[in-house]
Scaffold this active site. Structure first.
Site, short mmCIF file in Angstrom:
data_model
loop_
_atom_site.label_atom_id
_atom_site.label_comp_id
_atom_site.label_asym_id
_atom_site.label_seq_id
_atom_site.Cartn_x
_atom_site.Cartn_y
_atom_site.Cartn_z
N ARG A 95 39.40 39.52 36.87
CA ARG A 95 38.74 39.92 38.44
C ARG A 95 39.23 38.02 38.72
O ARG A 95 39.09 37.20 38.17
CB ARG A 95 37.39 39.53 37.42
CG ARG A 95 36.92 39.75 38.54
CD ARG A 95 34.85 39.62 37.92
NE ARG A 95 34.51 40.99 36.87
CZ ARG A 95 34.49 41.73 38.10
NH1 ARG A 95 33.81 42.15 38.73
NH2 ARG A 95 33.83 43.17 37.57
N SER A 128 41.38 53.25 43.13
CA SER A 128 40.37 54.17 43.81
C SER A 128 40.84 55.28 45.37
O SER A 128 41.48 54.09 45.66
CB SER A 128 39.03 53.40 44.02
OG SER A 128 39.15 52.57 44.66
N GLU A 185 39.21 49.95 36.05
CA GLU A 185 39.41 50.38 37.19
C GLU A 185 40.92 50.06 37.26
O GLU A 185 40.85 48.81 37.40
CB GLU A 185 39.05 50.38 38.17
CG GLU A 185 38.48 50.64 39.35
CD GLU A 185 38.40 50.35 40.37
OE1 GLU A 185 39.08 50.01 41.48
OE2 GLU A 185 36.67 49.54 40.45
N ARG A 206 38.80 37.47 47.64
CA ARG A 206 37.14 37.99 46.98
C ARG A 206 36.49 37.03 46.60
O ARG A 206 37.30 36.66 45.48
CB ARG A 206 37.47 39.45 46.61
CG ARG A 206 38.03 41.16 46.61
CD ARG A 206 37.82 42.13 46.17
NE ARG A 206 38.74 42.76 46.76
CZ ARG A 206 38.56 44.59 46.65
NH1 ARG A 206 38.17 44.81 44.89
NH2 ARG A 206 39.13 45.29 47.18
N ARG A 250 46.48 43.67 39.65
CA ARG A 250 45.75 44.23 38.18
C ARG A 250 46.50 45.60 37.96
O ARG A 250 46.21 44.95 35.92
CB ARG A 250 44.32 44.68 38.37
CG ARG A 250 43.81 44.91 37.27
CD ARG A 250 42.19 45.43 37.81
NE ARG A 250 41.14 44.73 37.62
CZ ARG A 250 39.18 44.97 38.60
NH1 ARG A 250 39.65 46.68 37.67
NH2 ARG A 250 39.48 44.01 38.74
#
Length: 440
Positions: free
Chosen positions: A293, A368, A365, A278, A406
């Site tokens: 991140r 999800s 987070e 990403r 993460r």
């Protein structure tokens, strides 16, 4: 992509979804207008094409009669020749008009498709209205540790990772630039243990294990819904016209593209393990410390194909499997119902599971799960035989994360001890072979 029939039949529902997402509801009227132009052009095109075929047959018949009359010296030959010439002229004129209407219909179809692709999935009733901060907390599990009562100040995951010889950000930046890192020694082993535990859970639940491509063609990226509002997040290999995927969801969504699949015995479930990439565009200054991140990470992703009427129940199953994984790493977490304005385009509803990060004093987070209903499958032309026997119909797709890099943040920070060591959660120990991670 949303179903044009839904826009025609329930335009107010689509407008309400757009408003809830913070998007322009006026696009619904533009879609309806483009659809009307397309249908009108197609109707006129079909009518004129039928007339063109009829006139073309007349030309053939008249030419045949003319040739016979001419050969026989029939005085009517000249009249038949004139009639055939007139019919040919009319056929040529109709041909031009048909071509023009076909082009108009194609143009209207292109416009309609482009407009439909701009509309996010129609949200499910009950999804909170608003943006990123308008989520609703559905459940909170566990209680954060009181480190003050234990008599020590918690270290953050990067400090712990460096003490353990588990994370090397400095050399990661030297090789790849900002937001790259090395997992070293027990750090690498911890990630592998976590992802192996996720894959073991998934396969025990009936998922088919998959190691997926991490490069995808443009049509698959578009079909999965990753080239709409968040295209700037994606790395592109211009020379090859390929994209680095940010999740194995893309590859798994494309796995059955242009296929008719059999769901008669229940959902098709896949668990994809892949590296993910990403760009983190627009995240300048956010989470610059550590591995929260980053540009590259690993992930195990659940992906399910099911019948549309079963999608909401399947969504709850995926959430339950995420709960099971979170229980195994023994961290406090909460589940939120993400607000409409914070949903990705393909999702009609999304639940986030957020773990407590002690040094940040807040939930972040970890995972999800999204119900994409028929949005992705319609773009990718993935169908099933209609159980009612009336041809085929679009299936539903859902996804949910079982583990990522993460997660190491939550494990290290929540299970740290005063000396900088980290207790390994019991469920993870068989996969790691260690009970405690000790400083070097």
């Amino acid at each position: 992509m949303i179903d044009i029939k839904l826009v025609r039949d329930e335009p107010d529902r689509v407008r309400a979804s757009q408003l809830a997402r913070g998007e322009d509801p006026g696009i619904v009227d533009a879609i309806l207008a483009a659809d009307e132009r397309r249908r009108s052009s197609l109707g006129e095109f079909e009518s004129l094409r039928a007339e063109q075929k009829s006139v073309s047959k007349d030309v053939g018949a008249l030419m045949g009669r003319f040739q016979k009359a001419k050969k026989a010296g029939d005085p009517d030959a000249a009249e038949l020749e004139a009639a055939a010439h007139h019919a040919r002229t009319k056929a040529a004129h109709l041909s031009e008009r048909v071509k023009g209407l076909e082009a108009m219909a194609a143009e209207a179809e292109t416009e309609l498709t482009a407009l439909l692709r701009k509309v996010g999935n129609v949200i499910i009733d009950g999804v909170p209205v608003g943006g990123e901060d308008d989520y609703v907390v559905l459940e909170t599990v566990g209680t954060p540790r009181d480190f003050a009562a234990e008599g020590f100040e918690p270290r953050d995951h990067l400090e712990l990772g460096e003490l353990l010889g588990a994370i090397d950000m400095e050399r990661g930046a030297k090789v790849g630039g900002a937001r790259f890192y090395y997992l070293t020694g027990v750090g690498a082993l911890l990630e592998l243990a976590l992802l192996n535990m996720a894959m073991a859970q998934a396969t025990a639940a009936g998922f088919t294990a998959m190691i997926t491509p991490t490069l995808a063609r443009p049509e698959v990226m578009v079909g999965a819904g990753f080239m709409d509002a968040h295209a700037e997040e994606v790395y592109r290999l211009e020379a090859d016209d390929l994209y680095l995927t940010g999740t194995s969801e893309v590859a798994l969504a494309g796995y059955h593209a242009d296929e008719i699949i059999d769901l008669s015995t229940g959902p098709k479930r896949y668990a994809g393990w892949s590296a993910c990439y990403r760009r983190e565009a627009g995240s300048h200054g956010k989470d610059t410390r550590g591995i929260i991140r980053v540009h590259q990470f690993h992930k195990v992703e659940m992906f399910s194909y099911c019948r549309p009427e079963d999608a909401e129940a399947e969504h709850q199953r995926l959430l339950d499997w995420e709960r099971e994984m979170l229980a195994k790493i023994e961290v406090p977490y909460r589940i939120i119902d993400t607000a409409a304005g914070d949903l990705g385009g393909p999702a009609a509803r999304k639940f986030d599971c957020e773990a407590w990060v002690p040094t940040q004093g807040r939930y972040r987070e970890l995972t999800s799960t999204s119900n994409c209903t028929t949005y992705q499958a319609r773009r990718l032309n993935t169908r099933e035989r209609d159980p009612n026997g009336s041809g085929t119909r679009t299936v539903a797709t859902l996804n949910g994360t079982l583990g990522t890099t993460r997660w190491l943040v939550a494990i290290l920070e929540n299970h740290q001890q005063p000396d900088g060591s980290v207790r390994v959660p019991e469920a993870l120990r068989p996969f790691l072979g260690l009970d405690v991670l000790k400083p070097l």
